[in-house]
Design a protein around this motif. Structure first.
Motif, PDB file in Angstrom:
ATOM      1  N   PHE A  90       7.521   4.690   1.087  1.00 23.22           N
ATOM      2  CA  PHE A  90       8.117   4.633  -0.246  1.00 23.22           C
ATOM      3  C   PHE A  90       7.290   3.705  -1.146  1.00 23.22           C
ATOM      4  O   PHE A  90       6.976   4.046  -2.294  1.00 23.22           O
ATOM      5  N   LEU A  91       6.928   2.547  -0.613  1.00 24.01           N
ATOM      6  CA  LEU A  91       6.120   1.596  -1.378  1.00 24.01           C
ATOM      7  C   LEU A  91       4.707   2.130  -1.617  1.00 24.01           C
ATOM      8  O   LEU A  91       4.144   1.974  -2.705  1.00 24.01           O
ATOM      9  N   TYR A  92       4.152   2.777  -0.608  1.00 19.44           N
ATOM     10  CA  TYR A  92       2.782   3.301  -0.703  1.00 19.44           C
ATOM     11  C   TYR A  92       2.678   4.356  -1.803  1.00 19.44           C
ATOM     12  O   TYR A  92       1.706   4.380  -2.560  1.00 19.44           O
ATOM     13  N   ARG A  93       3.680   5.227  -1.899  1.00 12.33           N
ATOM     14  CA  ARG A  93       3.666   6.275  -2.921  1.00 12.33           C
ATOM     15  C   ARG A  93       3.767   5.694  -4.324  1.00 12.33           C
ATOM     16  O   ARG A  93       3.367   6.351  -5.293  1.00 12.33           O
ATOM     17  N   ARG A  94       4.291   4.492  -4.438  1.00 12.54           N
ATOM     18  CA  ARG A  94       4.398   3.825  -5.740  1.00 12.54           C
ATOM     19  C   ARG A  94       3.267   2.834  -5.966  1.00 12.54           C
ATOM     20  O   ARG A  94       3.366   1.950  -6.815  1.00 12.54           O
ATOM     21  N   ARG A  95       2.182   3.011  -5.181  1.00 12.08           N
ATOM     22  CA  ARG A  95       0.951   2.230  -5.311  1.00 12.08           C
ATOM     23  C   ARG A  95       1.143   0.744  -5.025  1.00 12.08           C
ATOM     24  O   ARG A  95       0.315  -0.087  -5.426  1.00 12.08           O
ATOM     25  N   LEU A  96       2.208   0.395  -4.329  1.00 13.37           N
ATOM     26  CA  LEU A  96       2.396  -0.982  -3.887  1.00 13.37           C
ATOM     27  C   LEU A  96       1.802  -1.104  -2.483  1.00 13.37           C
ATOM     28  O   LEU A  96       2.495  -1.315  -1.496  1.00 13.37           O
ATOM     29  N   VAL A  97       0.467  -0.943  -2.440  1.00  7.64           N
ATOM     30  CA  VAL A  97      -0.215  -0.773  -1.159  1.00  7.64           C
ATOM     31  C   VAL A  97      -0.126  -2.029  -0.299  1.00  7.64           C
ATOM     32  O   VAL A  97       0.095  -1.957   0.917  1.00  7.64           O
ATOM     33  N   PHE A  98      -0.281  -3.194  -0.906  1.00  7.12           N
ATOM     34  CA  PHE A  98      -0.222  -4.428  -0.113  1.00  7.12           C
ATOM     35  C   PHE A  98       1.145  -4.589   0.545  1.00  7.12           C
ATOM     36  O   PHE A  98       1.245  -4.889   1.743  1.00  7.12           O
TER      37      PHE A  98
ATOM     38  N   GLU B 202       1.968   1.748  15.643  1.00  4.84           N
ATOM     39  CA  GLU B 202       1.259   1.564  14.375  1.00  4.84           C
ATOM     40  C   GLU B 202       1.241   2.873  13.593  1.00  4.84           C
ATOM     41  O   GLU B 202       0.614   3.844  14.011  1.00  4.84           O
ATOM     42  N   ILE B 203       1.926   2.890  12.470  1.00 11.29           N
ATOM     43  CA  ILE B 203       1.953   4.064  11.589  1.00 11.29           C
ATOM     44  C   ILE B 203       1.460   3.615  10.216  1.00 11.29           C
ATOM     45  O   ILE B 203       2.068   2.747   9.582  1.00 11.29           O
ATOM     46  N   HIS B 204       0.368   4.215   9.758  1.00 10.67           N
ATOM     47  CA  HIS B 204      -0.138   3.854   8.436  1.00 10.67           C
ATOM     48  C   HIS B 204       0.870   4.299   7.374  1.00 10.67           C
ATOM     49  O   HIS B 204       1.453   5.382   7.490  1.00 10.67           O
ATOM     50  N   PRO B 205       1.073   3.497   6.336  1.00 12.04           N
ATOM     51  CA  PRO B 205       2.055   3.860   5.296  1.00 12.04           C
ATOM     52  C   PRO B 205       1.761   5.187   4.603  1.00 12.04           C
ATOM     53  O   PRO B 205       2.669   5.829   4.072  1.00 12.04           O
TER      54      PRO B 205
END
Length: 220
Positions: free
Chosen positions: A43-51, A67-70
């Motif tokens: 959810f965060l990754y799709r909103r460009r909150l990568v960190f 380990e699952i990459h976002p």
């Protein structure tokens, strides 16, 4: 998200004979914890909150060993049995009703740049220790055997085994031409050839002896 978690809990209960209740799965199964963590991270990754997304995924990895990459896209009713040592890459796409066992790697081959990781269709089962490496598709309802190394596309309804993996069954029918019960014995084959030569020599020798006797008689 809540409905999806309930679906997944029921999927765990159907596919794991050791699971006795939703509450037990929710509290004690690292696979469901890793999946919930991934839903938040994705959810965060799709909103460009990568960190923040990577932070959530690393915390989840620390507690679950999974380990699952976002960036990975995971479908509904995803089940991880045991789970320790599983690695799922950034550009992986996983369909519905997929089951992974411990030690599975869905990684890249190092040759691709954009879509680097595999796509798993619906209903795929991947055995413990299997490695699927590259940007190809594993078809719907495919079965990947434990410790197999898959380096190319697997069709729908196929079973793949070995290193590198090869398809041995397709839609329930055997496609491996080699039946290990009928492997020829090279020693027995050589003995048969020798025996055939001996028999031929035994047949030839009497004729040669008779010819020699006839030649002696004619010379006298």
């Amino acid at each position: 998200m809540f409905t999806g978690i309930l679906e997944t809990l029921d999927a765990y209960k159907r596919r794991d004979p050791a699971a006795r209740s939703r509450l037990e799965i929710l509290l004690l199964y690292p696979g469901i914890h890793a999946l919930i963590g991934h839903r938040v991270a994705h959810f965060l990754y799709r909103r460009r909150l990568v960190f923040l997304a990577r932070l959530v995924s690393q915390i989840s990895r620390h507690f679950t060993g999974i380990e699952i990459h976002p960036g990975a896209k995971i479908g509904r009713r995803f089940v991880i049995d045991h789970g320790m040592g599983i690695v799922i890459g950034e550009t992986c796409e996983i369909g519905d009703d997929v089951l992974l066992y411990q030690g599975v790697t869905l990684g890249g081959s190092g040759k691709e740049k954009h879509k680097r990781h595999p796509t798993l269709g619906n209903g795929v089962l991947v055995g413990s220790g299997a490695k699927i490496l590259g940007s190809f598709r594993v078809g719907d309802n495919a079965r990947i055997a434990a410790n197999a190394v898959v380096l190319e596309e697997i069709p729908d309804d196929a079973t793949a085994v070995g290193i590198p993996a090869r398809v041995v069954r397709l839609a329930g029918k055997r496609v491996d031409e080699l039946d290990h019960r009928d492997i020829p014995d090279p020693i027995a084959a050589e003995l048969q050839r020798l025996w055939a030569r001996i028999r031929k020599m035994e047949e030839t020798c009497p004729r040669a002896e008779a010819a020699e006797e006839e030649a002696d008689i004619e010379s006298k």
